[in-house]
Design an enzyme around this catalytic site. Structure first.
Site, PDB file in Angstrom:
ATOM      1  N   TYR A  69      -7.867   5.043  -3.382  1.00 56.81           N
ATOM      2  CA  TYR A  69      -8.727   5.850  -2.508  1.00 56.81           C
ATOM      3  C   TYR A  69      -7.976   6.992  -1.843  1.00 56.81           C
ATOM      4  O   TYR A  69      -6.767   7.134  -1.982  1.00 56.81           O
ATOM      5  CB  TYR A  69      -9.367   4.950  -1.449  1.00 56.81           C
ATOM      6  CG  TYR A  69      -8.410   4.248  -0.497  1.00 56.81           C
ATOM      7  CD1 TYR A  69      -7.482   3.329  -0.955  1.00 56.81           C
ATOM      8  CD2 TYR A  69      -8.463   4.487   0.875  1.00 56.81           C
ATOM      9  CE1 TYR A  69      -6.623   2.676  -0.083  1.00 56.81           C
ATOM     10  CE2 TYR A  69      -7.616   3.825   1.752  1.00 56.81           C
ATOM     11  CZ  TYR A  69      -6.698   2.923   1.271  1.00 56.81           C
ATOM     12  OH  TYR A  69      -5.852   2.276   2.132  1.00 56.81           O
TER      13      TYR A  69
ATOM     14  N   ARG B 166      -2.287 -11.384   8.753  1.00 57.54           N
ATOM     15  CA  ARG B 166      -1.651 -10.512   7.763  1.00 57.54           C
ATOM     16  C   ARG B 166      -0.632  -9.691   8.539  1.00 57.54           C
ATOM     17  O   ARG B 166      -0.994  -8.941   9.442  1.00 57.54           O
ATOM     18  CB  ARG B 166      -2.674  -9.586   7.114  1.00 57.54           C
ATOM     19  CG  ARG B 166      -2.027  -8.538   6.208  1.00 57.54           C
ATOM     20  CD  ARG B 166      -3.059  -7.603   5.573  1.00 57.54           C
ATOM     21  NE  ARG B 166      -3.838  -6.852   6.555  1.00 57.54           N
ATOM     22  CZ  ARG B 166      -3.909  -5.519   6.615  1.00 57.54           C
ATOM     23  NH1 ARG B 166      -3.231  -4.771   5.759  1.00 57.54           N
ATOM     24  NH2 ARG B 166      -4.654  -4.918   7.515  1.00 57.54           N
TER      25      ARG B 166
ATOM     26  N   SER C   5      -3.710   0.656  -2.739  1.00 59.98           N
ATOM     27  CA  SER C   5      -3.440  -0.662  -2.164  1.00 59.98           C
ATOM     28  C   SER C   5      -3.500  -1.632  -3.324  1.00 59.98           C
ATOM     29  O   SER C   5      -4.575  -1.988  -3.804  1.00 59.98           O
ATOM     30  CB  SER C   5      -4.498  -1.041  -1.125  1.00 59.98           C
ATOM     31  OG  SER C   5      -4.425  -0.156  -0.033  1.00 59.98           O
TER      32      SER C   5
ATOM     33  N   ASN D 292       2.506  -6.046   3.182  1.00 60.49           N
ATOM     34  CA  ASN D 292       1.654  -7.019   3.862  1.00 60.49           C
ATOM     35  C   ASN D 292       2.049  -8.424   3.442  1.00 60.49           C
ATOM     36  O   ASN D 292       2.277  -8.671   2.264  1.00 60.49           O
ATOM     37  CB  ASN D 292       0.190  -6.785   3.486  1.00 60.49           C
ATOM     38  CG  ASN D 292      -0.269  -5.390   3.865  1.00 60.49           C
ATOM     39  OD1 ASN D 292      -0.581  -5.146   5.017  1.00 60.49           O
ATOM     40  ND2 ASN D 292      -0.277  -4.483   2.919  1.00 60.49           N
TER      41      ASN D 292
ATOM     42  N   HIS E 120       3.327   0.624   2.990  1.00 61.89           N
ATOM     43  CA  HIS E 120       3.209  -0.541   3.857  1.00 61.89           C
ATOM     44  C   HIS E 120       3.265  -1.823   3.047  1.00 61.89           C
ATOM     45  O   HIS E 120       2.687  -1.905   1.970  1.00 61.89           O
ATOM     46  CB  HIS E 120       1.886  -0.495   4.640  1.00 61.89           C
ATOM     47  CG  HIS E 120       1.761   0.707   5.530  1.00 61.89           C
ATOM     48  ND1 HIS E 120       0.598   1.044   6.174  1.00 61.89           N
ATOM     49  CD2 HIS E 120       2.657   1.654   5.884  1.00 61.89           C
ATOM     50  CE1 HIS E 120       0.782   2.150   6.886  1.00 61.89           C
ATOM     51  NE2 HIS E 120       2.018   2.544   6.719  1.00 61.89           N
TER      52      HIS E 120
ATOM     53  N   GLU F 143       0.866  -1.186   0.000  1.00 59.74           N
ATOM     54  CA  GLU F 143       0.000   0.000   0.000  1.00 59.74           C
ATOM     55  C   GLU F 143       0.898   1.231   0.000  1.00 59.74           C
ATOM     56  O   GLU F 143       1.823   1.300   0.792  1.00 59.74           O
ATOM     57  CB  GLU F 143      -0.834   0.096   1.272  1.00 59.74           C
ATOM     58  CG  GLU F 143      -1.427  -1.167   1.820  1.00 59.74           C
ATOM     59  CD  GLU F 143      -1.517  -1.084   3.344  1.00 59.74           C
ATOM     60  OE1 GLU F 143      -1.790  -0.011   3.906  1.00 59.74           O
ATOM     61  OE2 GLU F 143      -1.281  -2.120   3.970  1.00 59.74           O
TER      62      GLU F 143
ATOM     63  N   GLU G 204      -4.054   7.057  -2.076  1.00 65.61           N
ATOM     64  CA  GLU G 204      -3.413   5.799  -1.687  1.00 65.61           C
ATOM     65  C   GLU G 204      -3.788   4.696  -2.665  1.00 65.61           C
ATOM     66  O   GLU G 204      -4.937   4.581  -3.073  1.00 65.61           O
ATOM     67  CB  GLU G 204      -3.830   5.394  -0.262  1.00 65.61           C
ATOM     68  CG  GLU G 204      -3.317   4.011   0.122  1.00 65.61           C
ATOM     69  CD  GLU G 204      -3.190   3.767   1.627  1.00 65.61           C
ATOM     70  OE1 GLU G 204      -3.243   4.747   2.396  1.00 65.61           O
ATOM     71  OE2 GLU G 204      -3.039   2.599   2.015  1.00 65.61           O
TER      72      GLU G 204
ATOM     73  N   ASP H  55      -6.842   8.637   1.568  1.00 65.56           N
ATOM     74  CA  ASP H  55      -6.617   8.230   2.950  1.00 65.56           C
ATOM     75  C   ASP H  55      -5.702   9.249   3.623  1.00 65.56           C
ATOM     76  O   ASP H  55      -4.621   9.530   3.123  1.00 65.56           O
ATOM     77  CB  ASP H  55      -5.958   6.844   2.965  1.00 65.56           C
ATOM     78  CG  ASP H  55      -5.927   6.233   4.360  1.00 65.56           C
ATOM     79  OD1 ASP H  55      -6.816   6.552   5.162  1.00 65.56           O
ATOM     80  OD2 ASP H  55      -5.003   5.453   4.636  1.00 65.56           O
TER      81      ASP H  55
ATOM     82  N   HIS I  65       1.514  -6.658   8.904  1.00 62.88           N
ATOM     83  CA  HIS I  65       1.411  -5.314   8.339  1.00 62.88           C
ATOM     84  C   HIS I  65       2.690  -4.564   8.685  1.00 62.88           C
ATOM     85  O   HIS I  65       2.970  -4.305   9.846  1.00 62.88           O
ATOM     86  CB  HIS I  65       0.169  -4.645   8.974  1.00 62.88           C
ATOM     87  CG  HIS I  65      -0.144  -3.291   8.443  1.00 62.88           C
ATOM     88  ND1 HIS I  65      -0.145  -2.171   9.246  1.00 62.88           N
ATOM     89  CD2 HIS I  65      -0.492  -2.862   7.202  1.00 62.88           C
ATOM     90  CE1 HIS I  65      -0.493  -1.111   8.518  1.00 62.88           C
ATOM     91  NE2 HIS I  65      -0.701  -1.506   7.286  1.00 62.88           N
TER      92      HIS I  65
END
Lengths: 64, 498
Positions: B88, B239, B97, B154, B152, B10, B95, B90, B241
């Site tokens: 989206y 998950r 993802s 994941n 980030h 992300e 952002e 954020d 993160h």
């Protein structure tokens, strides 16, 4: 701690999937210097003309 | 046997609305940017579904009342793309993802495709804006003034893996991987440090980590984040993160970032790592490694003695090599990619040890440092000169005419054709395939989608939710034929027994 036993082979080159256009580490220092001089000539043309103003105005809200 | 390391990235991008008549409003600028793309390229959008979102759950199993659970601004634009990504607004940033990936190579393809989508968004939005105005997007993680925003990672982990084991083994790895995953930064944004103290450092993010472990992502950031929101079958999976990494344009850096972490996390699932590779002071080591561009520091270890950051990384590489010999690399996508990751990992460690500048075509902070040093030399500039700061910032500017990174002739890992395909199409080997294909084929019947389900409205009865709780089902191999054969969403749901 695990015993150090690996042999540090010379760095292998990338595999076949890689599209290599980049200078390799076999280039001499003089060639690298020439590359970076060409690049700086090119970059002088695209750099923000008022870097001070652009940097000053670049304020972001904090995110994650 | 380690769980397959399904992974994803992300990225919160920096955004600026250049407008002579008003200050930049990052929230409206982000909305404009994404709306422009969605309206032109998607011809109407499918919204993200917030069912099952619980970003405040802590993996340590305790309820940390002091922690600030992340806030989701559900009223802002939040679209699902046909490649399976979520795009989206954020925290005042656009952002992306990007979709779940099978291995590190797919991860690079979709990371570069995300850059292309942001570039296309800028291009479309700027056509719509009045003369003299422009949206500018940067792929970086800091504004140089103390504000940071995240990239980030994941990774899917086995639910049975104790969180304490993850913390113990991943922390030294995160501290030392900064040497090859950082995108570089002029100066420091940590309190009390001047440009004389830190003229240049390896990463954008190291200045902002204040804790070893925690739930927060927007303040008091921890090296290891405990958000426990699996977006999958929560009895089987976690998950993991990760908030301690930079956005990278270097494909080699992104590949190594995902590839090496996937291997280390597989080893953690399988509990094969020794217990004595622990820093005495992880939070300060995180910064010191980033500031030590001469790679000369040594660090106190909890078990006594000292190690350099490179020695720690060689240790992980040795263990990874042994792990591959003993158990193979199925968990990271197979032996071919596992061996390729090892080879490139060894390549950068060897370069860092012998001649870091030889990595200027692979490691991003070294590429940036080389460029800035040459620029300073030519124009006789001090580190704190605004033109040096400007060069640092423009390195990350995603406008093709302005971007400096793309002029450096960096090594590639993937091809332009793969990236081009990934802009509109999902990866074949994860459940993102099902999400993306459903959006391509049955957009009008898809009401909403998220990581672990898709909701259909076929007009007959109640809305029908198709769960996608297994990240490695819903792949092309599982559902490709069915999707090809069905002409309507209703037919698809019947065939799936949903």
């Amino acid at each position: 701690m695990a015993e150090r036993e690996q042999i540090r082979r010379p760095a292998p080159r990338g595999d076949d999937e890689v599209v290599h256009e980049a200078p390799t580490s076999s280039e001499t220092g003089a060639e690298l210097k020439a590359d970076i001089d060409d690049l700086l000539d090119e970059i002088d043309d695209v750099l923000e003309t008022n870097a001070e103003e652009f940097v000053k105005n670049y304020v972001q809200k904090g995110g994650q | 046997m380690a769980v397959h390391k399904v992974c994803g990235i992300e990225t919160e991008f920096g955004i600026l609305h250049q407008n002579p008549d008003a200050d930049s409003n990052p929230v409206s600028a982000s909305s404009m940017l994404i709306n422009a793309y969605v309206n032109e390229r998607l011809n109407g959008r499918v919204d993200w579904d917030f069912e099952d979102e619980s970003p405040g759950v802590d993996a340590r199993g305790v309820n940390d009342h002091d922690a600030l659970a992340p806030v989701i601004d559900s009223h802002l634009i939040n679209a699902v793309l046909t490649n399976g990504a979520r795009y989206y607004v954020d925290h005042a940033h656009p952002e992306m993802s990007s979709p779940e990936r099978f291995d590190a190579r797919d991860a690079v393809i979709y990371d570069v495709a995300s850059e292309r989508i942001l570039q296309a968004s800028m291009e479309i939005a700027n056509r719509l804006l009045p003369e003299g105005q422009e949206l500018v997007v940067h792929k970086n993680n800091s504004d140089g003034k103390g504000n940071t925003y995240g990239t980030h990672e994941n990774y899917l982990l086995d639910r049975q893996t104790p969180f304490g084991r993850i913390v113990q083994h991943i922390t030294p790895f995160f501290i030392t991987r900064q040497m090859y995953i950082g995108s570089g930064k002029v100066g420091s944004e940590a309190p009390g440090l001047t440009i004389e103290d830190v003229p240049f450092q390896m990463t954008q993010r190291a200045d902002f980590f204040e804790e070893e472990v925690g739930l927060e992502t927007t303040l008091k950031r921890p090296i290891v984040n405990t958000r426990d929101e699996p977006h999958a079958n929560s009895r089987k999976y976690r998950r993991f993160h990760v908030i301690a990494g930079d956005a990278t344009q270097s494909e080699v850096a992104t590949y190594l970032k995902i590839g090496t972490a996937s291997i280390v996390l597989a080893m953690i699932d399988d509990n094969v790592l020794p217990r004595d590779l622990v820093f005495r002071s992880p939070v300060s080591a995180m910064r010191e490694v980033s500031y030590d561009i001469s790679l000369s520091n040594v660090y106190e270890m909890a078990s006594g003695g000292t190690m350099s950051a490179l020695e720690v990384q060689w240790e992980y590489l040795d263990l990874a090599r042994k792990y591959g010999e003993d158990r193979g690399f199925d968990a990271v996508g197979g032996d071919d990619i596992g061996q390729d990751i090892l080879m490139r990992w060894e390549d950068v460690l060897t370069g860092l040890e012998t001649d870091p500048m030889s990595l200027a075509d692979r490691v991003e902070w070294i590429a940036k440092l080389r460029l800035i040093e040459a620029f300073r030399d030519r124009h006789s500039l001090e580190w704190d000169d605004p033109r040096v700061r400007g060069l640092d910032l423009q390195f990350h500017d995603l406008r093709p005419a302005k971007n400096l990174f793309s002029r450096l002739g960096m090594q590639r890992v993937v091809t332009d054709a793969e990236v081009e395909f990934a802009i509109d199409n999902p990866p074949a080997r994860t459940r993102a395939y099902f999400r993306g294909r459903c959006l391509q084929k049955f957009k009008d019947q898809v009401v909403a989608a998220n990581w672990d389900s898709i909701v259909f409205d076929v007009g007959t009865d109640a809305l029908r939710r198709v769960p996608t709780l297994e990240p490695l089902r819903g792949t092309e191999a599982y559902v490709g034929n069915v999707l090809d054969q069905c002409d309507t969403a209703e037919e698809l749901l019947d065939r799936l027994g949903a």
